[in-house]
Design an enzyme around this catalytic site. Structure first.
Site, PDB file in Angstrom:
ATOM      1  N   ASP A  15      -1.165  -1.485  -1.802  1.00  0.00           N
ATOM      2  CA  ASP A  15      -2.589  -1.546  -1.481  1.00  0.00           C
ATOM      3  C   ASP A  15      -2.716  -1.010  -0.061  1.00  0.00           C
ATOM      4  OD1 ASP A  15      -5.344  -2.189  -1.432  1.00  0.00           O
ATOM      5  OD2 ASP A  15      -4.912  -4.133  -0.533  1.00  0.00           O
ATOM      6  N   GLU A  75      -3.270   1.998  -4.932  1.00  0.00           N
ATOM      7  CA  GLU A  75      -4.711   1.936  -5.115  1.00  0.00           C
ATOM      8  C   GLU A  75      -5.297   3.168  -4.453  1.00  0.00           C
ATOM      9  OE1 GLU A  75      -8.271  -0.675  -3.336  1.00  0.00           O
ATOM     10  OE2 GLU A  75      -6.885  -1.814  -4.618  1.00  0.00           O
ATOM     11  N   ASP A 148      -4.015  -9.224   0.523  1.00  0.00           N
ATOM     12  CA  ASP A 148      -3.530  -7.838   0.439  1.00  0.00           C
ATOM     13  C   ASP A 148      -2.200  -7.782  -0.300  1.00  0.00           C
ATOM     14  OD1 ASP A 148      -5.439  -6.336   2.539  1.00  0.00           O
ATOM     15  OD2 ASP A 148      -4.883  -8.301   3.321  1.00  0.00           O
TER      16      ASP A 148
END
Length: 190
Positions: A15, A75, A148
């Site tokens: 991420d 992502e 996260d």
């Protein structure tokens, strides 16, 4: 290493972030998923964007060397109103990709909505709902300090759940090396 259709593979999920970058690693054996590691790369203490990028490259390279993933899933940056923030986020993602590409690890990208949809069944789920679902799927109790970390883990799980070729999905892309990335992104490479 090349992604393989074998019954076992290690997936690194990322991420991207410029303050905190989340990551998760899973082992996939057939349809069984096992959590290997999850965590964050903290970047707020670094004074310049260049130092942050260097730290991302170093830490992601170390994860690749330690866990030897068969593929990396990230992502994809989503639309943002602040162009400078999006530029910095794109650079962070690119540096993480470069760390994998130097080891010939295939890269896959998924939209935030696709990741949430894959993990929870709802593309609008909250970070907390995604984290709770991951705890059920991977059977771990600890709640990470930073969401996260579970966001990075969600990217890895999303990739595992894609049973068809990811390169044919509408909201994901894959690259098998620098040459493929540059060919597909010639306007981004100078």
């Amino acid at each position: 290493m090349k992604e393989q259709a074998s019954k076992e593979r290690v997936i690194l999920g990322i991420d991207p972030g410029t303050q905190i970058m989340g990551y998760g690693l899973i082992l996939e054996r057939g349809s069984k998923l096992t959590l290997l590691n999850l965590g964050v790369i903290k970047l707020q203490h670094l004074s310049t964007h260049a130092l942050k990028l260097k730290h991302i490259f170093s830490r992601v390279s170390a994860l690749v060397q330690e866990y030897k993933p068969d593929c990396m899933a990230l992502e994809a940056p989503f639309y943002g109103k602040n162009i400078q923030v999006m530029l910095k986020l794109g650079r962070a993602q690119g540096v993480a990709m470069a760390a994998a590409l130097q080891y010939d690890i295939p890269i896959f990208e998924y939209s935030p909505r696709k990741i949430k949809q894959s993990v929870t069944g709802n593309g609008s789920s909250s970070k907390e709902k995604v984290a709770a679902m991951l705890q059920q799927i991977l059977k771990f109790k600890e709640t990470p300090t930073f969401l996260d970390a579970t966001d990075g883990l969600a990217v890895a799980v999303c990739h595992s759940f894609q049973k068809t070729s990811s390169s044919t999905l509408g909201d994901s892309k894959s690259y098998s090396g620098w040459e493929a990335f540059v060919k597909d992104n010639s306007s981004r490479v100078k």
